[in-house]
Design a protein around this motif. Structure first.
Motif, PDB file in Angstrom:
ATOM      1  N   ARG A   1       0.763  -1.104  -0.127  1.00  0.00           N
ATOM      2  CA  ARG A   1      -0.011  -0.036   0.012  1.00  0.00           C
ATOM      3  C   ARG A   1       1.046   1.162   0.096  1.00  0.00           C
ATOM      4  N   LEU A   2       1.878   1.310   0.985  1.00  0.00           N
ATOM      5  CA  LEU A   2       2.736   2.670   0.784  1.00  0.00           C
ATOM      6  C   LEU A   2       3.429   2.783  -0.492  1.00  0.00           C
ATOM      7  N   ALA A   3       3.881   1.869  -0.963  1.00  0.00           N
ATOM      8  CA  ALA A   3       4.639   1.840  -2.248  1.00  0.00           C
ATOM      9  C   ALA A   3       3.681   2.268  -3.629  1.00  0.00           C
ATOM     10  N   LEU A   4       2.475   1.961  -3.391  1.00  0.00           N
ATOM     11  CA  LEU A   4       1.372   2.263  -4.401  1.00  0.00           C
ATOM     12  C   LEU A   4       1.084   3.673  -4.257  1.00  0.00           C
ATOM     13  N   ILE A   5       0.966   4.145  -2.860  1.00  0.00           N
ATOM     14  CA  ILE A   5       0.700   5.683  -2.548  1.00  0.00           C
ATOM     15  C   ILE A   5       1.981   6.329  -3.267  1.00  0.00           C
ATOM     16  N   GLY A   6       3.263   5.957  -3.095  1.00  0.00           N
ATOM     17  CA  GLY A   6       4.338   6.668  -3.646  1.00  0.00           C
ATOM     18  C   GLY A   6       4.131   6.892  -4.987  1.00  0.00           C
ATOM     19  N   PHE A   7       3.670   5.654  -5.964  1.00  0.00           N
ATOM     20  CA  PHE A   7       3.708   5.723  -7.107  1.00  0.00           C
ATOM     21  C   PHE A   7       2.574   6.933  -7.750  1.00  0.00           C
ATOM     22  N   TYR A   8       1.476   6.870  -6.840  1.00  0.00           N
ATOM     23  CA  TYR A   8       0.514   7.869  -7.161  1.00  0.00           C
ATOM     24  C   TYR A   8       0.963   9.318  -6.748  1.00  0.00           C
ATOM     25  N   VAL A   9       1.813   9.384  -5.838  1.00  0.00           N
ATOM     26  CA  VAL A   9       2.506  10.768  -5.286  1.00  0.00           C
ATOM     27  C   VAL A   9       3.152  11.113  -6.801  1.00  0.00           C
ATOM     28  N   LEU A  10       3.701  10.361  -7.541  1.00  0.00           N
ATOM     29  CA  LEU A  10       4.522  10.761  -8.726  1.00  0.00           C
ATOM     30  C   LEU A  10       3.430  11.667  -9.615  1.00  0.00           C
TER      31      LEU A  10
ATOM     32  N   ALA B   1       1.993  17.200 -11.773  1.00  0.00           N
ATOM     33  CA  ALA B   1       0.805  17.988 -11.864  1.00  0.00           C
ATOM     34  C   ALA B   1       1.613  19.236 -11.224  1.00  0.00           C
ATOM     35  N   VAL B   2       2.665  19.450 -10.518  1.00  0.00           N
ATOM     36  CA  VAL B   2       3.309  20.620  -9.928  1.00  0.00           C
ATOM     37  C   VAL B   2       4.401  20.678 -11.007  1.00  0.00           C
TER      38      VAL B   2
ATOM     39  N   GLU C   1      13.031  31.597 -18.513  1.00  0.00           N
ATOM     40  CA  GLU C   1      14.106  30.372 -18.377  1.00  0.00           C
ATOM     41  C   GLU C   1      13.536  28.820 -18.144  1.00  0.00           C
ATOM     42  N   ASN C   2      13.972  27.832 -18.303  1.00  0.00           N
ATOM     43  CA  ASN C   2      13.595  26.556 -18.490  1.00  0.00           C
ATOM     44  C   ASN C   2      13.578  26.495 -16.711  1.00  0.00           C
ATOM     45  N   LEU C   3      12.681  25.535 -16.375  1.00  0.00           N
ATOM     46  CA  LEU C   3      12.339  25.074 -15.056  1.00  0.00           C
ATOM     47  C   LEU C   3      13.858  24.778 -14.246  1.00  0.00           C
ATOM     48  N   ALA C   4      14.547  24.000 -14.918  1.00  0.00           N
ATOM     49  CA  ALA C   4      15.614  23.499 -14.181  1.00  0.00           C
ATOM     50  C   ALA C   4      16.761  24.637 -14.049  1.00  0.00           C
ATOM     51  N   ASN C   5      16.526  25.914 -14.416  1.00  0.00           N
ATOM     52  CA  ASN C   5      17.424  27.030 -14.233  1.00  0.00           C
ATOM     53  C   ASN C   5      16.722  27.946 -13.145  1.00  0.00           C
ATOM     54  N   VAL C   6      15.445  27.580 -12.462  1.00  0.00           N
ATOM     55  CA  VAL C   6      14.974  28.493 -11.327  1.00  0.00           C
ATOM     56  C   VAL C   6      14.968  27.470 -10.089  1.00  0.00           C
ATOM     57  N   ASP C   7      16.105  27.606  -9.472  1.00  0.00           N
ATOM     58  CA  ASP C   7      16.433  26.712  -8.376  1.00  0.00           C
ATOM     59  C   ASP C   7      15.008  26.625  -7.519  1.00  0.00           C
ATOM     60  N   TRP C   8      14.397  27.635  -7.027  1.00  0.00           N
ATOM     61  CA  TRP C   8      13.640  27.355  -5.955  1.00  0.00           C
ATOM     62  C   TRP C   8      12.453  26.580  -6.474  1.00  0.00           C
ATOM     63  N   LEU C   9      11.861  27.117  -7.980  1.00  0.00           N
ATOM     64  CA  LEU C   9      10.809  26.210  -8.445  1.00  0.00           C
ATOM     65  C   LEU C   9      11.177  24.573  -8.543  1.00  0.00           C
ATOM     66  N   HIS C  10      12.300  24.609  -9.218  1.00  0.00           N
ATOM     67  CA  HIS C  10      12.739  23.456  -9.583  1.00  0.00           C
ATOM     68  C   HIS C  10      12.869  22.562  -8.284  1.00  0.00           C
ATOM     69  N   GLY C  11      13.505  22.915  -7.066  1.00  0.00           N
ATOM     70  CA  GLY C  11      13.747  22.361  -6.076  1.00  0.00           C
ATOM     71  C   GLY C  11      12.416  21.975  -5.351  1.00  0.00           C
ATOM     72  N   GLY C  12      11.266  22.957  -5.473  1.00  0.00           N
ATOM     73  CA  GLY C  12      10.066  22.642  -4.806  1.00  0.00           C
ATOM     74  C   GLY C  12       9.303  21.358  -5.459  1.00  0.00           C
TER      75      GLY C  12
ATOM     76  N   GLU D   1      10.747  19.216  -7.436  1.00  0.00           N
ATOM     77  CA  GLU D   1      11.408  17.963  -7.185  1.00  0.00           C
ATOM     78  C   GLU D   1      11.256  17.351  -5.665  1.00  0.00           C
ATOM     79  N   ALA D   2      10.895  18.051  -4.735  1.00  0.00           N
ATOM     80  CA  ALA D   2      10.572  17.411  -3.513  1.00  0.00           C
ATOM     81  C   ALA D   2       9.644  16.393  -3.562  1.00  0.00           C
ATOM     82  N   PHE D   3       8.548  16.794  -4.437  1.00  0.00           N
ATOM     83  CA  PHE D   3       7.534  15.570  -4.772  1.00  0.00           C
ATOM     84  C   PHE D   3       8.062  14.389  -5.278  1.00  0.00           C
ATOM     85  N   LEU D   4       8.862  14.303  -6.169  1.00  0.00           N
ATOM     86  CA  LEU D   4       9.683  13.313  -6.784  1.00  0.00           C
ATOM     87  C   LEU D   4      10.410  12.460  -5.669  1.00  0.00           C
ATOM     88  N   THR D   5      10.924  13.519  -4.717  1.00  0.00           N
ATOM     89  CA  THR D   5      11.785  12.521  -3.781  1.00  0.00           C
ATOM     90  C   THR D   5      11.023  12.071  -2.743  1.00  0.00           C
ATOM     91  N   LEU D   6       9.577  12.589  -2.311  1.00  0.00           N
ATOM     92  CA  LEU D   6       8.885  12.118  -1.446  1.00  0.00           C
ATOM     93  C   LEU D   6       8.137  10.693  -2.145  1.00  0.00           C
TER      94      LEU D   6
END
Length: 106
Positions: free
Chosen positions: A30-39, A44-45, A59-70, A72-77
């Motif tokens: 279940r937790l892994a499945l939730i993780g797949f859905y969080v992707l 969406a973000v 700029e591209n998203l990769a060049n705006v650190d605060w947006l890119h990091g925010g 990517e936090a969902f990918l990390t989660l």
């Protein structure tokens, strides 16, 4: 040749199929499945963040650190939830292994 944006959008359909099969199987932790859905939240973000980076900063998203990091936090989660879900499943499997059936029906 297809643009990277088009490929990104098209990649959503196989992933939704993957989620459908993983959910329907009932065998994914279940937790892994939730993780797949969080992707999906990451996707969406990332899309509006990329648009905002282009409009506000030209700029591209990769060049705006605060947006890119925010974003990517969902990918990390997502990754953390998938790993913890499968980790727990392995621990549970080792504690309670399924009964093994004999090859000869004994």
């Amino acid at each position: 040749m297809l643009s990277k944006e088009t490929l990104f959008a098209l990649s959503l359909f196989p992933y939704l199929g993957f989620l459908w099969f993983m959910t329907r199987s009932g065998k994914t932790p279940r937790l892994a499945l939730i993780g797949f859905y969080v992707l999906l939240i990451f996707v969406a973000v990332t899309i509006p963040a990329g648009i905002y980076a282009q409009v506000a900063y030209q700029e591209n998203l990769a060049n705006v650190d605060w947006l890119h990091g925010g974003a990517e936090a969902f990918l990390t989660l997502s990754n953390i939830l998938v790993v913890l879900g499968f980790r727990q499943a392995i621990i549970n499997h080792k504690k309670n292994p399924p009964e093994q059936k004999s090859r000869h029906g004994e």
